[in-house]
Design a protein around this motif. Sequence first.
Motif, short mmCIF file in Angstrom:
data_model
loop_
_atom_site.label_atom_id
_atom_site.label_comp_id
_atom_site.label_asym_id
_atom_site.label_seq_id
_atom_site.Cartn_x
_atom_site.Cartn_y
_atom_site.Cartn_z
N LEU A 1 68.62 27.79 29.36
CA LEU A 1 68.73 29.17 28.89
C LEU A 1 70.20 29.53 28.71
CD1 LEU A 1 66.09 30.96 31.15
CD2 LEU A 1 65.84 30.20 28.78
N TYR B 1 57.21 31.07 40.26
CA TYR B 1 57.57 31.90 39.10
C TYR B 1 57.67 33.37 39.48
CZ TYR B 1 57.05 28.07 35.74
OH TYR B 1 57.23 26.91 35.02
N SER C 1 65.86 34.46 39.33
CA SER C 1 66.15 33.95 38.00
C SER C 1 67.43 34.57 37.44
CB SER C 1 64.98 34.26 37.07
OG SER C 1 65.16 33.66 35.82
N GLU C 2 68.27 33.73 36.86
CA GLU C 2 69.56 34.06 36.23
C GLU C 2 70.69 34.25 37.23
OE1 GLU C 2 69.41 37.23 33.41
OE2 GLU C 2 68.06 36.17 32.05
N ARG D 1 60.94 34.13 37.19
CA ARG D 1 61.28 33.10 36.20
C ARG D 1 60.35 33.20 35.00
NH1 ARG D 1 63.70 27.91 37.06
NH2 ARG D 1 63.05 26.29 35.61
N PRO D 2 60.87 33.10 33.78
CA PRO D 2 60.00 33.12 32.61
C PRO D 2 59.08 31.91 32.59
CG PRO D 2 62.26 32.58 31.97
CD PRO D 2 62.30 33.00 33.41
N ASP D 3 57.82 32.12 32.16
CA ASP D 3 56.83 31.06 32.27
C ASP D 3 56.99 29.96 31.24
OD1 ASP D 3 55.96 32.33 29.99
OD2 ASP D 3 54.06 33.02 30.83
N PHE D 4 57.93 30.11 30.29
CA PHE D 4 58.17 29.02 29.33
C PHE D 4 59.23 28.04 29.83
CE2 PHE D 4 60.84 32.65 28.06
CZ PHE D 4 62.10 32.09 28.13
N ASN D 5 59.77 28.30 31.01
CA ASN D 5 60.84 27.47 31.56
C ASN D 5 60.23 26.47 32.56
OD1 ASN D 5 63.38 26.52 32.09
ND2 ASN D 5 64.13 28.36 33.10
N HIS E 1 72.53 32.25 32.51
CA HIS E 1 72.08 31.63 33.75
C HIS E 1 73.23 31.72 34.75
CE1 HIS E 1 69.23 29.55 36.07
NE2 HIS E 1 69.12 28.41 35.42
#
Length: 315
Positions: free
Chosen positions: A228, A54, A149-150, A59-63, A231
Amino acid sequence: MARKNAPELLSPDDAGLSRAAAILAWGELVAVPTETVYGLAARADSAQAVARIYATKGRPDFNPLIVHVRDLDQAQGLAVFDERALDLADRFWPGPLTLVLPLRVDAGLAGAVTAGLPTLALRQPEHKVMRALLERTGFPLAAPSANRSEEISPTRPDHVAASFGEDCPAILDGGASRDGLESTIVALRDDGEWSLLRPGPVTLETLTRILGPQSEMDSAAIEAPGQLARHYSPGKPMRLDVGQPDADEYFIGFGAQESDCNLSRDADLNEAAAHLYDCLHRAAASPKARIAVAPIPDDAMGRAINDRLRRAASD
């Protein structure tokens, strides 16, 4: 481990596999090849190792993350398989299909892998180098795509290195990814319903023939990777379904047309999928300020390609 300016590139031989397995056992990260895209792997049973994924990706921790397993036996120790799940695993494993199933209470995985959800995303990869690595580690590997991320997903080692720069972990070189798009993700519900969470190489048409029509989803919750809205971003404005690009646009073509990078001159959707991320990487690195993409048929593998393109073009 000491930080290095250039990543350690590991050969897919006995020495390289042993080195990769040792790095993972220490709780560090290794970028690994799969038939879909390169993954940023860590042992899934270590909270510290998963936290490094993460942090490194941003990376967001809800993913939640996909956990890669050696075989079905290992998978059944982590999640609950009903008859439908066993049938899909028999048909498509090893291969590019991820199953979202109820998490076993005794799975022994780091909590961050599931982002607190009661379900787990599981896949048995087909790539021979990744399978050999899983045999050596003995523990399952959490492995989202090996990029920030993204950003655009990587299908070659140089894509991984370019995304992470000086923060790049060791890379196990398995050549170019065959499929070039992330795995299909299917959630199997306790009530007998199912949902396609992410289109991919195993198509909606194929799954519908096996499972029947999918259920209608009205939840906005993130249940699996790749959901998301933004991305796979190339970092430039991008137009889709373009017949004639402007002079300042890097043109990604499809079929028999002039372009800066052609997904498939034969209009083959499987070939186009394999080339998609490489074309996006080339477009991002070009001096042209914007990107234009030719129309892609929105069926079978084209559905997965257009899903990635829409997310990449999202503001």
